[in-house]
Scaffold this active site. Structure first.
Site, PDB file in Angstrom:
ATOM      1  N   ASP A 166      -7.519 -41.875  16.723  1.00 52.46           N
ATOM      2  CA  ASP A 166      -6.110 -42.305  16.160  1.00 52.46           C
ATOM      3  C   ASP A 166      -5.250 -43.549  16.474  1.00 52.46           C
ATOM      4  OD1 ASP A 166      -6.804 -40.058  14.883  1.00 52.46           O
ATOM      5  OD2 ASP A 166      -4.863 -39.194  15.070  1.00 52.46           O
TER       6      ASP A 166
ATOM      7  N   ASP B  50     -11.057 -34.316   7.488  1.00 47.56           N
ATOM      8  CA  ASP B  50     -11.127 -34.471   8.879  1.00 47.56           C
ATOM      9  C   ASP B  50     -11.640 -33.546   9.638  1.00 47.56           C
ATOM     10  OD1 ASP B  50      -9.599 -35.389  11.157  1.00 47.56           O
ATOM     11  OD2 ASP B  50      -7.573 -35.212  10.342  1.00 47.56           O
TER      12      ASP B  50
HETATM   13  C1  GLA Z   1      -6.377 -36.361  12.870  1.00 45.98           C
HETATM   14  C2  GLA Z   1      -6.589 -37.675  12.023  1.00 45.98           C
HETATM   15  C3  GLA Z   1      -5.519 -38.463  11.623  1.00 45.98           C
HETATM   16  C4  GLA Z   1      -4.397 -37.526  11.044  1.00 45.98           C
HETATM   17  C5  GLA Z   1      -4.236 -36.212  11.646  1.00 45.98           C
HETATM   18  C6  GLA Z   1      -3.335 -35.126  10.854  1.00 45.98           C
HETATM   19  O1  GLA Z   1      -5.673 -36.774  14.065  1.00 45.98           O
HETATM   20  O2  GLA Z   1      -7.603 -38.569  12.867  1.00 45.98           O
HETATM   21  O3  GLA Z   1      -5.515 -39.678  11.186  1.00 45.98           O
HETATM   22  O4  GLA Z   1      -4.825 -37.323   9.778  1.00 45.98           O
HETATM   23  O5  GLA Z   1      -5.401 -35.691  12.094  1.00 45.98           O
HETATM   24  O6  GLA Z   1      -3.256 -34.163  11.514  1.00 45.98           O
END
Ligand code: GLA
Length: 374
Positions: free
Chosen positions: A183, A126
């Protein structure tokens, strides 16, 4: 090659968020097998954020939270492997992960070693808490080197949400898939925005490194960590059809102990999976020029067939039209398209001029076609 076709599996984040634990992972691995999802191609079981302790141990190593994972990660990986599946885990380029557990910044090599020792086959990486001046691309390169150095085959799943023109450099960093968007949430508007944002980036999804437009929401029905009201059956169908057509990885996000029959059948839909897993992974060509809400795509498959896909992203039922001249068919060339629509079975026989089809609101129609002499 590790990813000749888009990887398929399950990820904990959409439903479980920080409530992830060993039992959920074991039950999910069992369910993937028992529901026939493994046989359909779903392979990776991936634990997202929130699996570790808040601090590294005295040797600087990451430690799994013993309350959530009492048997430890190695035993869990062994269990997942015993089911004929692969095991994935999560870390982050920054000091901290997005949920503020330790990130891998300046610990890339030791973390890659730890993951390899545990038997990890997939790392989602990430982009939170990146040190201000650090170059994002460089940090992905670092983890790319560190994973290779372990000697274990580990799928490298980059997740920087499309920042810093990621599609231009991420292949060079050794990644096998890369998140290109923010997301997803469990509703129509959320996945529509994600899909539309990638309409012009579909050619950047290729064997070796696929454009990941985020985990699936099919079957969530408004429950779980990214719940945002849920989708209708037609909306989940359109979501899954787009992810398949666009060569995205297919990571299931729902609770498999509660999946309904419609969504299970959708996730196992052979027609759609054969498009997603087509060995040539050709990007679909976008045909409509009048905005993104009524969109038609045309895609070549490696077996000589074609997909003509209609997506009605507007808020009412529509009759959609596509002239075949625009996909390269001369009117008097002596050829037409023959085939069928994959959901309704509607047939086309030697059509050379146009396809007209009724598409309900938020729904889709995909014709599988061959060129025939007429
Ligand atoms: C980010 C990513 C998500 C998830 C969260 C976890 O927002 O884009 O897909 O992995 O972190 O905290």
């Amino acid at each position: 090659m590790l990813v000749q076709t888009p990887p398929m599996g399950w990820n904990s984040w959409n439903t479980f968020g920080e409530n992830i634990n060993e039992q959920v992972v074991r039950d999910t691995a069992d369910a993937i097998v028992n529901l026939g999802l493994r046989d359909a191609g779903y392979e990776y079981v991936v634990i997202d954020d929130c699996w570790s302790m808040r601090k590294r141990d005295e040797n600087g190593r990451l430690v799994a939270n013993p309350e959530k994972f009492p048997s430890g990660m190695k035993a869990l990986a062994d269990y997942v492997h015993s089911k004929g599946l692969k095991f994935g885990i999560y870390s982050c380029v920054g000091f901290l992960t997005c949920a503020e557990y330790p990130g891998s910044f300046d610990h890339e090599f030791i973390d890659a070693e730890t993951f390899a020792e545990w038997g990890v086959d997939y790392l989602k990486y990430d982009f939170c808490y990146k040190p201000g001046r650090a170059d994002g691309a460089l940090l992905y390169h670092r983890m790319g080197l560190a994973l290779r150095q372990t000697g274990r085959e580990i799928l490298f799943s980059a997740c920087n949400w499309g920042r810093e023109d990621v599609e231009k450099w991420i292949r060079s960093a050794g990644a096998h898939i890369y998140r290109s968007t923010g997301d997803i949430g469990d509703n129509f508007q959320s996945y529509k925005e994600i899909a539309v944002s990638q309409f012009n980036n579909l050619a950047y999804s290729t064997p070796g490194c696929f454009n990941d437009i985020d985990m699936l929401i099919c079957g969530m029905h408004g429950n779980g960590n990214v719940a945002l009201g849920g989708c209708t059956e037609a909306e989940y169908r359109t979501h899954f059809a787009m992810w398949c057509l666009f060569n995205s990885p297919l990571m299931i996000g729902c609770d498999l102990s509660k999946i309904d029959d419609e969504c299970l059948a959708l996730l196992k839909n052979k027609e759609l999976l054969s498009i997603n897993q087509d060995i040539e992974a050709r990007p679909p060509m976008k045909l409509t020029r009048d905005g993104d809400d009524r969109t038609v795509f045309f895609r070549h498959l490696s077996n000589g067939e074609y997909i003509l896909a209609f997506f009605n992203l507007t808020d009412c039922d529509r009759t959609m039209y596509q002239g075949l001249f625009d996909v390269g068919l001369p009117y008097d060339g002596g050829y037409g398209f023959t085939g069928y629509e994959i959901f309704t079975g509607e047939k086309l026989e030697g059509e050379r001029e146009r396809v007209i089809v009724d598409v309900p609101m938020h729904d889709c129609r995909l014709f599988r076609l061959k060129l025939t002499k007429i």
